[in-house]
Enzyme design. Structure first.
Site, PDB file in Angstrom:
ATOM      1  N   GLU A 180       4.401 -10.307  37.899  1.00  0.00           N
ATOM      2  CA  GLU A 180       4.043  -9.544  36.714  1.00  0.00           C
ATOM      3  C   GLU A 180       5.293  -8.877  36.141  1.00  0.00           C
ATOM      4  O   GLU A 180       6.078  -8.282  36.882  1.00  0.00           O
ATOM      5  CB  GLU A 180       3.007  -8.468  37.051  1.00  0.00           C
ATOM      6  CG  GLU A 180       2.431  -7.819  35.808  1.00  0.00           C
ATOM      7  CD  GLU A 180       1.381  -6.766  36.120  1.00  0.00           C
ATOM      8  OE1 GLU A 180       0.443  -6.612  35.331  1.00  0.00           O
ATOM      9  OE2 GLU A 180       1.501  -6.091  37.157  1.00  0.00           O
ATOM     10  N   GLY A 235       5.057   0.078  43.379  1.00  0.00           N
ATOM     11  CA  GLY A 235       4.308   0.540  44.538  1.00  0.00           C
ATOM     12  C   GLY A 235       3.521  -0.579  45.157  1.00  0.00           C
ATOM     13  O   GLY A 235       3.470  -0.731  46.379  1.00  0.00           O
ATOM     14  N   ALA A 236       2.889  -1.387  44.293  1.00  0.00           N
ATOM     15  CA  ALA A 236       2.065  -2.493  44.770  1.00  0.00           C
ATOM     16  C   ALA A 236       1.798  -3.437  43.610  1.00  0.00           C
ATOM     17  O   ALA A 236       2.046  -3.108  42.452  1.00  0.00           O
ATOM     18  CB  ALA A 236       0.751  -1.980  45.353  1.00  0.00           C
ATOM     19  N   GLU A 290      -1.214  -6.428  42.284  1.00  0.00           N
ATOM     20  CA  GLU A 290      -2.592  -6.860  42.489  1.00  0.00           C
ATOM     21  C   GLU A 290      -2.789  -8.369  42.523  1.00  0.00           C
ATOM     22  O   GLU A 290      -3.819  -8.874  42.048  1.00  0.00           O
ATOM     23  CB  GLU A 290      -3.480  -6.267  41.392  1.00  0.00           C
ATOM     24  CG  GLU A 290      -3.236  -6.786  39.972  1.00  0.00           C
ATOM     25  CD  GLU A 290      -2.246  -5.986  39.165  1.00  0.00           C
ATOM     26  OE1 GLU A 290      -2.263  -6.096  37.937  1.00  0.00           O
ATOM     27  OE2 GLU A 290      -1.448  -5.244  39.761  1.00  0.00           O
ATOM     28  N   ASN A 291      -1.890  -9.129  43.116  1.00  0.00           N
ATOM     29  CA  ASN A 291      -2.107 -10.572  43.224  1.00  0.00           C
ATOM     30  C   ASN A 291      -3.494 -10.825  43.806  1.00  0.00           C
ATOM     31  O   ASN A 291      -3.866 -10.245  44.825  1.00  0.00           O
ATOM     32  CB  ASN A 291      -1.043 -11.191  44.138  1.00  0.00           C
ATOM     33  CG  ASN A 291       0.342 -10.669  43.848  1.00  0.00           C
ATOM     34  OD1 ASN A 291       0.867 -10.834  42.768  1.00  0.00           O
ATOM     35  ND2 ASN A 291       0.940 -10.008  44.844  1.00  0.00           N
ATOM     36  N   HIS A 299      -6.587   1.480  43.873  1.00  0.00           N
ATOM     37  CA  HIS A 299      -6.124   1.005  42.561  1.00  0.00           C
ATOM     38  C   HIS A 299      -6.014  -0.516  42.568  1.00  0.00           C
ATOM     39  O   HIS A 299      -6.531  -1.198  41.661  1.00  0.00           O
ATOM     40  CB  HIS A 299      -4.766   1.649  42.263  1.00  0.00           C
ATOM     41  CG  HIS A 299      -4.139   1.219  40.978  1.00  0.00           C
ATOM     42  ND1 HIS A 299      -4.056   2.043  39.875  1.00  0.00           N
ATOM     43  CD2 HIS A 299      -3.541   0.054  40.605  1.00  0.00           C
ATOM     44  CE1 HIS A 299      -3.452   1.405  38.891  1.00  0.00           C
ATOM     45  NE2 HIS A 299      -3.111   0.194  39.312  1.00  0.00           N
ATOM     46  N   GLU A 300      -5.352  -1.065  43.587  1.00  0.00           N
ATOM     47  CA  GLU A 300      -5.143  -2.515  43.622  1.00  0.00           C
ATOM     48  C   GLU A 300      -6.443  -3.275  43.847  1.00  0.00           C
ATOM     49  O   GLU A 300      -6.655  -4.346  43.267  1.00  0.00           O
ATOM     50  CB  GLU A 300      -4.122  -2.867  44.702  1.00  0.00           C
ATOM     51  CG  GLU A 300      -2.769  -2.184  44.562  1.00  0.00           C
ATOM     52  CD  GLU A 300      -2.142  -2.385  43.196  1.00  0.00           C
ATOM     53  OE1 GLU A 300      -2.298  -3.460  42.607  1.00  0.00           O
ATOM     54  OE2 GLU A 300      -1.476  -1.442  42.715  1.00  0.00           O
ATOM     55  N   GLU A 351      -4.530  -1.616  33.836  1.00  0.00           N
ATOM     56  CA  GLU A 351      -3.917  -0.515  34.563  1.00  0.00           C
ATOM     57  C   GLU A 351      -4.674   0.807  34.421  1.00  0.00           C
ATOM     58  O   GLU A 351      -4.832   1.548  35.390  1.00  0.00           O
ATOM     59  CB  GLU A 351      -2.458  -0.341  34.130  1.00  0.00           C
ATOM     60  CG  GLU A 351      -1.593  -1.563  34.399  1.00  0.00           C
ATOM     61  CD  GLU A 351      -1.570  -1.966  35.872  1.00  0.00           C
ATOM     62  OE1 GLU A 351      -2.011  -1.176  36.734  1.00  0.00           O
ATOM     63  OE2 GLU A 351      -1.124  -3.094  36.155  1.00  0.00           O
TER      64      GLU A 351
END
Length: 869
Positions: free
Chosen positions: A136, A270-271, A273-274, A306-307, A329
């Site tokens: 991303e 931070g992370a 979301e794959n 969140h993810e 987001e």
């Protein structure tokens, strides 16, 4: 600088399915690949164009539906547009075809595309690497040629050829494995559902996992480098509970067979979301029961939530183009806190949401150089700049506002319609508003367009008239901008549809009123016997995305309610945050905020203290060293010391999560304002930490390290550096790296800056250290000069967009002189930063505001502080 024309692919061809095989080499940091892409030619064309960046294409063959094969007569690569085009010399008929490519590339060190991450194994011997991905927004094209746009969803069948002693993880479960000889194994993954390229992921390395099946049968695994996997226990427990909650809330079961969470040693954000294979920075997912703090556990839970929310909002249903990034987001930010609040109600996440999300967004969106939530973007540099507090926090805040206005059950019904209607496809903002409007019968689209299509937000000016039976509230709205301090007469005719609400001393709270013009009135009935001269609080719970300015009399009436803790924490937080913002914008004198802040000396809530501390710290950063600054520090110490004495340094058996956060905040602030007792205690506890780190509780370890460093000498600096080098956990290393930016002697700060670019500091921690030094009053100028002197390297590492460059540019926001303003202007004129172009404008605006604010308030502030002794 960004170009005005959109860098988008022609619409005459679309992908259907990718069969992708990659062979990464962790010895020379390269990879080879081949792919067979099933495509559909939508209209006759002689050229096929797709995205490709930093990829060498060795061969290309097109097979038509009749079995005939074509080779391109010309292949052209446009490095600037990140495209490759194959011209075949004949017109290709509409219909299905297969494009086969062979290519190669580099496992880069830029934390994007298909990249390498290094780490020290648990045995401490040598250096190891993993190959991992971060696609991303537009970096899948750095791993394989593809149609790298979110609306061009396709199925992916991934195969990885890897060393036999390593492990591979991707979005889907492993379908087959077999030895290939020469120490290699072939790992084939099951085919994905239709998905966007930016959500594809594959990770190769010496990885280990802990796992458990959720109640619905989904396999959940937490992966880390060998020896670290047990630190994923907390994440595993949280993920299992979250999946149950999210399955129920969304009304659509999680659609994949497994959900992997992977801790990556080097990670830009931070992370990510794959779908089915979420990747994280180690500090965002690993928790050590012996050394992790309460704050770390909360961060881990919130990021995972969140993810996981993205698995539906973003992955199952994806925005059609990046101008609707906020659909992904903002929703995940709002939903993440909602889910964590369900799991851990004692953490009071909605009060924290006001401070971390709403107030953060209000701060940024008060600049004229902000942007609408829904923002037209074209090329990758512009896309990267959308990953800010507007797309995340403002969007999350207006969703919370809308849920409060429509009602929770109605809002949930609308989300069910939206997800069910668009699953496995793409959607736009209007699709969400339509679904919520249908569920509620309210004019959601008309109302919310004023929030997503317009920059900024309103300040509501409130006047009250009081009678024996109630309070009449007259409200008017205008756009809030910090530039009001420089130009009080500037006009802006923007109007928002505002869900206006209010409450009073007696608890009267009528239903929210939709304020769709510049002015409105609201009647507040008082219970029998309730005096009419009590306080009025507009925007109870801080659910609305706006600021409130009261008359002098109504500001005064709120003060006793704050001192007596009669207002709920979120409202006490909101009152002082609005007051400080209004002070900065010139609506209120600075003395109004300073007097109000004194009412918080009896405050007991951790989040209220955190937000007030941030505002006091911002004001402190504007003052130059000298008599006024010394007096301000003494003023701050007087406010903070009562709660400091109450919480002390040692936890009590009956304390909970928020007590730990309160102690950390208060002790840090005491030390920051030069409290001798706090600084001496930190030094003494650091001596014990050196011999036995476990002697300092994890919840105050950051406090002890940072405050000890403030008065540290060469011996302490060297000790901290060696400790961070030997730290077994990234969380502990980060604590120490942060402390290395808190020293007061310039020579130590200069050394920290120099070392930040060395191979001893991970690429993502370099930014942390530079920003840390810049936030230190004594390091502000040093960090800026260092950034300028090493701009070529910073640009190489981070210059192509993303969070890192924007954070680095933003260190200039603390400057307060015309000299520095001209310096920043000149530097970025000579050294354009397309990936942070808006941040440059925002920083320059902020510097101008700082200068104007000081010119306006310097004498009044000095007189007021002198009067306080």
């Amino acid at each position: 600088m960004p170009k005005s024309n959109a860098v988008m692919l022609p619409a005459d061809v679309k992908p259907i399915r990718y069969a992708l095989t990659l062979t990464p080499d962790l010895g020379d940091f390269t990879f080879r690949g081949d792919e067979s892409i099933e495509i559909e030619v939508l209209e006759p064309t002689s050229t096929i164009a797709l995205n490709s960046a930093e990829i060498a294409i060795q061969s290309c063959t097109l097979t038509l539906s009749d079995g005939s094969a074509l080779s391109p007569v010309e292949t052209s690569v446009n490095e600037e547009d990140e495209t490759a085009a194959f011209r075949f010399g004949v017109e290709l008929p509409a219909g299905r075809a297969t494009l086969a490519l062979e290519f190669s590339g580099e496992l880069n060190d830029k934390l994007r595309g298909f990249y390498r991450s290094k780490y020290r194994p648990q045995d401490g011997e040598g250096e190891s690497h993993i190959a991992t991905t971060q696609f991303e927004a537009t970096d899948a094209r750095r791993a394989f040629p593809c149609w790298d746009e979110p609306a061009l969803k396709a199925r992916f069948q991934v195969t990885l050829l890897i060393p036999s002693d390593l492990v591979a993880v991707s979005n889907m479960p492993v379908a087959a494995e077999r030895e290939e000889g020469d120490g290699l194994q072939r790992v084939e993954f099951a085919e994905t559902p239709p998905m966007s390229t930016y959500l594809l992921a594959f990770v190769v390395g010496d990885l280990r996992a802990i796992e458990q099946r959720a109640s619905d049968g989904t396999l959940i695994r937490i992966w880390a480098t060998a020896g670290m996997e047990e630190q994923g226990r907390f994440a595993l427990e949280v993920s299992l509970k979250l999946l149950d909650y999210l399955n129920d809330y969304f009304g659509i079961p999680y659609p994949l067979e497994k959900l992997d969470h992977l801790a990556i040693p080097d990670f830009a954000a931070g992370a990510m979301e794959n779908w089915g294979a979420i990747t994280y920075r180690e500090t965002a997912i690993l928790v050590d029961p012996e050394s992790s703090s309460a704050r770390t556990r909360q961060i881990v839970a919130t990021i995972i939530a969140h993810e996981m929310a993205h698995m539906w909002f973003g992955d199952l249903v994806t925005m059609a183009w990046w101008n609707d990034l906020w659909l992904n987001e903002s929703f995940a930010s709002w939903m993440g806190d909602k889910a964590v609040d369900h799991l851990f109600p004692e953490w009071e996440m909605w009060t924290q949401f006001v401070s971390d999300e709403t107030n953060d967004a209000l701060g940024l969106d008060g600049l004229k150089n902000s942007h609408p939530i829904e923002q037209e973007v074209n090329n990758p540099a512009e896309i990267g700049q959308l990953f800010d507090a507007i797309s995340y926090s403002k969007g999350a805040s207006i969703l919370r506002m809308l849920e409060d206005f429509l009602g929770g059950e109605t809002f949930q019904q609308g989300l069910h319609r939206y997800l069910g209607r668009h699953q496995c496809g793409n959607a736009r903002t209007r699709d969400l508003w339509d679904a919520l409007g249908e569920a509620s019968g309210q004019p959601v689209a008309a109302m919310m367009d004023t929030w997503v299509k317009q920059t900024g937000y309103p300040v509501i000016d409130v006047e009250t008239s009081r009678g024996p039976r109630g309070i009449e509230l007259a409200a008017s709205q205008s756009r809030f901008v910090y530039e009001h301090v420089a130009d009080p007469e500037s006009a802006d005719d923007t109007v928002w549809q505002v869900p206006l609400s209010a409450t009073t001393t007696g608890g009267a709270q009528p239903a929210p009123l939709l304020m769709d013009g510049r002015r409105t009135t609201m009647s507040l009935e008082l219970p029998a016997g309730e005096p009419a001269d009590g306080w009025v609080k507009v925007n109870p719970g801080q659910t609305g995305f706006y600021r409130v300015n009261y008359s002098p009399e109504d500001w005064s009436r709120l003060r006793p309610a704050i001192q007596g803790l009669a207002l709920p924490p979120s409202d006490r937080l909101g009152v002082q945050n609005d007051a400080y913002a209004l002070t900065k914008a010139g609506f209120l004198p600075v003395t109004e905020f300073l007097s109000l802040a004194e009412a918080y000396s009896g405050e007991t809530d951790a989040t209220v203290w955190s937000d007030l501390a941030a505002n006091l710290g911002d004001l402190d950063s504007l003052l130059t060293p000298g008599q006024d600054h010394d007096r301000f520090q003494a003023y701050a110490r007087r406010i903070i010391r009562p709660i400091g004495r109450r919480v002390g340094w040692a936890a009590r058996p009956e304390e909970g999560h928020l007590d730990s956060l309160l102690r950390s905040t208060v002790l840090t602030e005491l030390g920051n304002y030069g409290d001798d007792d706090a600084l001496s205690e930190a030094q003494a506890r650091f001596a014990g930490y050196v011999d036995k780190p476990g002697s300092v509780h994890p919840d105050i370890r950051t406090v002890v390290l940072s405050l000890a460093a403030k008065r540290g000498d060469q011996s302490m600096y060297d000790t901290m550096w060696e400790l961070q080098k030997d730290a077994a956990r990234e969380e502990e290393r980060v604590r120490l790296l942060n402390a290395l930016t808190r020293f007061e002697k310039p020579k130590f700060l200069e050394e920290s800056l120099r070392r930040s670019l060395s191979s001893e500091v991970r690429v993502h921690n370099t930014v942390r250290m530079v920003v840390g030094v810049a936030s230190n009053r004594r390091g502000r100028d040093l960090a800026w000069e260092f950034l300028k002197a090493n701009w070529e390297e910073f640009d190489r590492r981070y210059g192509e967009g993303g969070f890192a460059l924007m954070r680095l540019v933003a260190i200039t926001e603390r400057f307060t002189t015309h000299q520095r303003l001209e310096d920043v202007q000149r530097f970025f004129a000579d050294n354009p930063a397309p990936g942070a172009e808006r941040t440059v404008r925002q920083s320059l605006e902020t510097i101008r505001l700082n200068i104007a604010w000081l010119d306006r308030n310097r004498k009044e502030l000095a007189d007021w502080l002198a009067g306080r002794g």
